[in-house]
Design a protein around this motif. Structure first.
Motif, PDB file in Angstrom:
ATOM      1  N   GLN A  74       0.832  -1.204   0.000  1.00  0.00           N
ATOM      2  CA  GLN A  74       0.000   0.000   0.000  1.00  0.00           C
ATOM      3  C   GLN A  74       0.868   1.256   0.000  1.00  0.00           C
ATOM      4  OE1 GLN A  74      -2.827   0.008   3.179  1.00  0.00           O
ATOM      5  NE2 GLN A  74      -3.772  -1.896   2.530  1.00  0.00           N
ATOM      6  N   THR A  77       2.045   1.840  -3.568  1.00  0.00           N
ATOM      7  CA  THR A  77       0.988   2.027  -4.560  1.00  0.00           C
ATOM      8  C   THR A  77       0.486   3.467  -4.529  1.00  0.00           C
ATOM      9  OG1 THR A  77       0.317  -0.253  -4.186  1.00  0.00           O
ATOM     10  CG2 THR A  77      -1.243   1.144  -5.323  1.00  0.00           C
ATOM     11  N   PRO A  78       0.240   4.047  -5.701  1.00  0.00           N
ATOM     12  CA  PRO A  78      -0.317   5.404  -5.717  1.00  0.00           C
ATOM     13  C   PRO A  78      -1.758   5.415  -5.235  1.00  0.00           C
ATOM     14  CG  PRO A  78      -0.022   4.587  -7.950  1.00  0.00           C
ATOM     15  CD  PRO A  78       0.520   3.547  -7.036  1.00  0.00           C
ATOM     16  N   LYS A  79      -2.154   6.540  -4.667  1.00  0.00           N
ATOM     17  CA  LYS A  79      -3.515   6.674  -4.149  1.00  0.00           C
ATOM     18  C   LYS A  79      -4.536   6.556  -5.273  1.00  0.00           C
ATOM     19  CE  LYS A  79      -6.282   9.570  -1.135  1.00  0.00           C
ATOM     20  NZ  LYS A  79      -6.280  10.760  -0.288  1.00  0.00           N
ATOM     21  N   PHE A  80      -4.208   7.151  -6.402  1.00  0.00           N
ATOM     22  CA  PHE A  80      -5.080   7.083  -7.566  1.00  0.00           C
ATOM     23  C   PHE A  80      -4.422   6.141  -8.559  1.00  0.00           C
ATOM     24  CE2 PHE A  80      -5.365  11.334  -5.688  1.00  0.00           C
ATOM     25  CZ  PHE A  80      -6.666  11.260  -5.223  1.00  0.00           C
ATOM     26  N   ASP A  81      -4.956   4.942  -8.676  1.00  0.00           N
ATOM     27  CA  ASP A  81      -4.355   3.895  -9.491  1.00  0.00           C
ATOM     28  C   ASP A  81      -4.454   4.249 -10.971  1.00  0.00           C
ATOM     29  OD1 ASP A  81      -3.213   1.573 -10.333  1.00  0.00           O
ATOM     30  OD2 ASP A  81      -4.819   0.255  -9.658  1.00  0.00           O
ATOM     31  N   ARG A 112       0.879   8.641  -2.086  1.00  0.00           N
ATOM     32  CA  ARG A 112       0.807   7.244  -1.648  1.00  0.00           C
ATOM     33  C   ARG A 112      -0.586   6.882  -1.156  1.00  0.00           C
ATOM     34  NH1 ARG A 112       5.970   5.627  -1.258  1.00  0.00           N
ATOM     35  NH2 ARG A 112       7.547   7.215  -0.937  1.00  0.00           N
ATOM     36  N   ARG A 113      -0.923   5.613  -1.343  1.00  0.00           N
ATOM     37  CA  ARG A 113      -2.177   5.112  -0.775  1.00  0.00           C
ATOM     38  C   ARG A 113      -2.079   5.062   0.748  1.00  0.00           C
ATOM     39  NH1 ARG A 113      -4.507  -0.022  -3.484  1.00  0.00           N
ATOM     40  NH2 ARG A 113      -4.995   1.568  -5.011  1.00  0.00           N
ATOM     41  N   LEU A 114      -0.900   4.739   1.255  1.00  0.00           N
ATOM     42  CA  LEU A 114      -0.659   4.708   2.700  1.00  0.00           C
ATOM     43  C   LEU A 114       0.503   5.654   2.994  1.00  0.00           C
ATOM     44  CD1 LEU A 114      -1.392   3.341   5.421  1.00  0.00           C
ATOM     45  CD2 LEU A 114       0.383   1.680   4.927  1.00  0.00           C
ATOM     46  N   GLN A 163       4.141  -5.750  -8.463  1.00  0.00           N
ATOM     47  CA  GLN A 163       4.171  -4.318  -8.145  1.00  0.00           C
ATOM     48  C   GLN A 163       5.196  -3.594  -9.006  1.00  0.00           C
ATOM     49  OE1 GLN A 163       2.061  -2.794  -6.081  1.00  0.00           O
ATOM     50  NE2 GLN A 163       2.967  -0.816  -6.511  1.00  0.00           N
TER      51      GLN A 163
END
Length: 187
Positions: A74, A77-81, A112-114, A163
């Motif tokens: 997470q 991973t980018p917040k906006f995929d 970031r997503r997290l 990833q």
């Protein structure tokens, strides 16, 4: 009837005091990223030493490692995929509702997503809970630990490969090192 507001009870007062104190210390440690992570690594070392010395609680360690792997993914991973955005753009092009051209590439910073602070906080909390669980005999379930280690290595390799392929396909880098840094002297 007495319409004056009643005073909060002792439990509510103490709860608020603990909550404010807790938030104060979280706010206090926020800017000290390196020191926070050093403290977390010390906690991780204590957990691993406890597991190696006691030769048990492998399920606790495995569950903790899977949780950290999930949070790390997470974090990367980018917040906006971009894959979902590309799907949406393809659907809107098919429907004829798209107004963007191929040349309308706008700059989007990596979000970031997290976020790092939440990643640190959750990792520290999970490590602390796992360390406490390593002192409870109920969680010492007998397993053949080499299988858990091999399964985790395979799971880590497969998820990281996926990833990294996603990062290459959509051209994003989740880390700051290697990127150009500008200062006032360069401008």
């Amino acid at each position: 009837m007495d319409s004056a507001p009643s005073e909060p009870n002792v439990f509510t007062k103490n709860y608020r005091r603990v909550k404010v104190t807790y938030q104060y210390y979280l706010d206090y440690v926020t800017p000290y990223m390196i020191q926070r992570w050093i403290g977390t690594y010390v906690l991780i070392a204590l957990l691993l030493i406890r597991i190696m010395v006691s030769e048990g609680w492998y399920i606790v360690c495995y569950t903790w490692a899977i949780y950290l792997l999930n949070m790390f993914l997470q974090f990367l991973t980018p917040k906006f995929d971009p894959s979902l955005e590309q799907e949406y753009e393809n659907e809107s092009i098919e429907e004829g509702t798209s107004r963007m051209d191929e040349n309308d590439e706008e700059f989007r910073p990596f979000i970031r997503r997290l976020p790092e602070f939440r990643f640190w906080f959750k990792a520290t909390l999970a490590t602390f809970i796992s360390l406490i669980c390593c002192f409870i005999p109920f969680f010492d379930i007998p397993v053949f630990w080499p299988i858990l280690v091999m399964y985790f290595i395979v799971l880590f390799a497969l998820t990281m490969r996926r990833q990294i392929q996603h990062m290459i396909k959509y051209k994003y880098v989740p880390f700051d090192f290697g990127k150009t840094k500008y200062s006032k002297n360069n401008a």
